[in-house]
Motif scaffolding. Structure first.
Motif, short mmCIF file in Angstrom:
data_model
loop_
_atom_site.label_atom_id
_atom_site.label_comp_id
_atom_site.label_asym_id
_atom_site.label_seq_id
_atom_site.Cartn_x
_atom_site.Cartn_y
_atom_site.Cartn_z
N GLU A 54 0.82 -1.21 0.00
CA GLU A 54 0.00 0.00 0.00
C GLU A 54 0.86 1.26 0.00
O GLU A 54 0.53 2.24 -0.68
N ASP A 55 1.96 1.24 0.74
CA ASP A 55 2.86 2.40 0.75
C ASP A 55 3.36 2.68 -0.67
O ASP A 55 3.38 3.83 -1.11
N ILE A 56 3.75 1.62 -1.36
CA ILE A 56 4.27 1.78 -2.72
C ILE A 56 3.17 2.26 -3.66
O ILE A 56 3.38 3.17 -4.46
N SER A 57 1.99 1.69 -3.56
CA SER A 57 0.92 2.08 -4.47
C SER A 57 0.46 3.52 -4.24
O SER A 57 0.07 4.19 -5.18
N ARG A 58 0.54 3.99 -3.02
CA ARG A 58 0.07 5.35 -2.72
C ARG A 58 1.15 6.42 -2.77
O ARG A 58 0.86 7.56 -3.12
N TYR A 59 2.40 6.06 -2.42
CA TYR A 59 3.41 7.10 -2.21
C TYR A 59 4.71 6.91 -2.98
O TYR A 59 5.68 7.64 -2.74
N ALA A 60 4.79 5.97 -3.88
CA ALA A 60 6.05 5.71 -4.59
C ALA A 60 6.59 6.97 -5.24
O ALA A 60 5.81 7.79 -5.72
N PRO A 61 7.89 7.15 -5.20
CA PRO A 61 8.88 6.27 -4.61
C PRO A 61 8.98 6.48 -3.09
O PRO A 61 8.94 7.62 -2.62
N ILE A 62 9.10 5.38 -2.36
CA ILE A 62 9.16 5.45 -0.90
C ILE A 62 10.60 5.36 -0.41
O ILE A 62 11.50 4.91 -1.13
N PRO A 91 12.15 0.75 -9.10
CA PRO A 91 11.60 2.05 -9.52
C PRO A 91 10.68 2.70 -8.47
O PRO A 91 10.48 3.91 -8.48
N ALA A 92 10.13 1.89 -7.56
CA ALA A 92 9.20 2.41 -6.55
C ALA A 92 9.91 2.78 -5.25
O ALA A 92 9.26 3.19 -4.29
N LEU A 93 11.24 2.69 -5.24
CA LEU A 93 12.01 2.98 -4.04
C LEU A 93 12.90 4.19 -4.27
O LEU A 93 13.72 4.21 -5.20
N PHE A 114 23.99 -6.30 -4.07
CA PHE A 114 24.70 -6.61 -5.31
C PHE A 114 23.81 -7.36 -6.30
O PHE A 114 23.68 -6.98 -7.46
N PHE A 115 23.20 -8.45 -5.85
CA PHE A 115 22.42 -9.29 -6.76
C PHE A 115 21.08 -8.68 -7.16
O PHE A 115 20.50 -9.07 -8.17
N SER A 116 20.59 -7.71 -6.40
CA SER A 116 19.35 -7.03 -6.80
C SER A 116 19.63 -5.95 -7.85
O SER A 116 18.70 -5.38 -8.40
N ARG A 117 20.91 -5.69 -8.08
CA ARG A 117 21.34 -4.69 -9.08
C ARG A 117 20.71 -3.32 -8.82
O ARG A 117 20.26 -2.64 -9.74
N THR A 118 20.68 -2.95 -7.56
CA THR A 118 20.09 -1.67 -7.18
C THR A 118 21.13 -0.57 -7.02
O THR A 118 20.78 0.57 -6.76
N GLY A 119 22.41 -0.90 -7.16
CA GLY A 119 23.46 0.11 -7.07
C GLY A 119 23.44 0.83 -5.75
O GLY A 119 23.32 0.22 -4.69
N GLU A 120 23.50 2.14 -5.82
CA GLU A 120 23.57 2.96 -4.60
C GLU A 120 22.19 3.27 -4.00
O GLU A 120 22.09 4.04 -3.06
N LEU A 121 21.15 2.66 -4.54
CA LEU A 121 19.82 2.82 -3.96
C LEU A 121 19.81 2.31 -2.52
O LEU A 121 19.15 2.88 -1.65
N ILE A 122 20.55 1.24 -2.26
CA ILE A 122 20.61 0.64 -0.92
C ILE A 122 21.91 1.07 -0.25
O ILE A 122 22.99 0.92 -0.81
#
Length: 155
Positions: A54-62, A91-93, A114-122
Motif C-alpha cells: 500500500e505504501d508503494i501504491s500510494r506514495y512511490a517512490p518510498i 523504480p518504486a524505491l 549486489f544481486f538485486s542490481r540496485t546500485g547505490e539505492l541501498i
C-alpha cells in the motif's frame, strides 16, 4: 506459515512468529521504518514485502529504513526473496537504508544489494547515528509534523 499480524497502540504494525518479528512504522507518508528481530526462516512467506504494497501504491517512490541490528539470521530463500523484491520494486524505491551491527548480516545485506542490481539505492550502515540522521531527514522533509517512535519501544 504460522504468524500473527497486529496493530500496536502506537500505530505500528507487527508481524510475529515464534522466532522472529517485523515491526513497521510510518513516520510520514512515503517513509517506512521496518525493524526485524530474531531469525527469519521463511515462516512469513511474502507477508513482510506485502506489508509495503500500500505504501508503494500510494506514495512511490518510498524511503525504506530497515533496522536489522537485532536479527540473528535469515535463510537463503529469505535472502533470495528480498533480492528479487528489491530488483522488482527498484523504480518504486527512493532509497533503502539498512542498519546492522552484525558482520554476517552486513555481508548478507551487501550480497542482496549486489544481486538485486540496485546500485547505490541501498545503503548499509554499521553505526546507528548516520542511520538515525538519515531517518530524521526523511521523516522531517515533509510539511506535517512527523511522529517517530523507536520501534524497539513500541510494544
Amino acid at each position: 506459515m504460522s504468524f500473527k499480524r497486529e496493530t500496536l497502540e502506537c500505530g505500528a504494525v507487527r508481524l510475529s512468529s515464534e522466532r522472529c518479528s517485523f515491526t513497521y512504522q510510518r513516520p510520514r507518508p512515503g517513509v517506512v521504518v521496518m525493524r526485524i528481530v530474531g531469525n527469519d526462516k521463511g515462516e512469513f512467506g511474502t507477508a513482510p514485502m506485502d506489508e509495503l504494497r500500500e505504501d508503494i501504491s500510494r506514495y512511490a517512490p518510498i524511503e525504506l529504513f530497515i533496522e536489522m541490528d537485532e536479527i540473528t539470521g535469515a535463510n537463503l530463500p529469505v535472502q533470495e526473496a528480498w533480492t528479487g523484491w528489491f530488483s522488482t520494486y527498484r523504480p518504486a524505491l527512493k532509497s533503502v537504508s539498512i542498519l546492522t551491527r552484525s558482520k554476517f548480516m552486513h555481508f548478507t545485506a551487501e550480497v542482496v544489494k549486489f544481486f538485486s542490481r540496485t546500485g547505490e539505492l541501498i545503503r548499509v550502515y554499521l553505526e546507528p547515528r548516520p542511520f538515525e540522521e538519515a531517518l530524521e531527514r526523511a521523516a522531517c522533509s515533509h510539511t506535517t509534523s512527523p511522529r517517530i517512535t523507536s520501534t524497539s519501544h513500541c510494544q
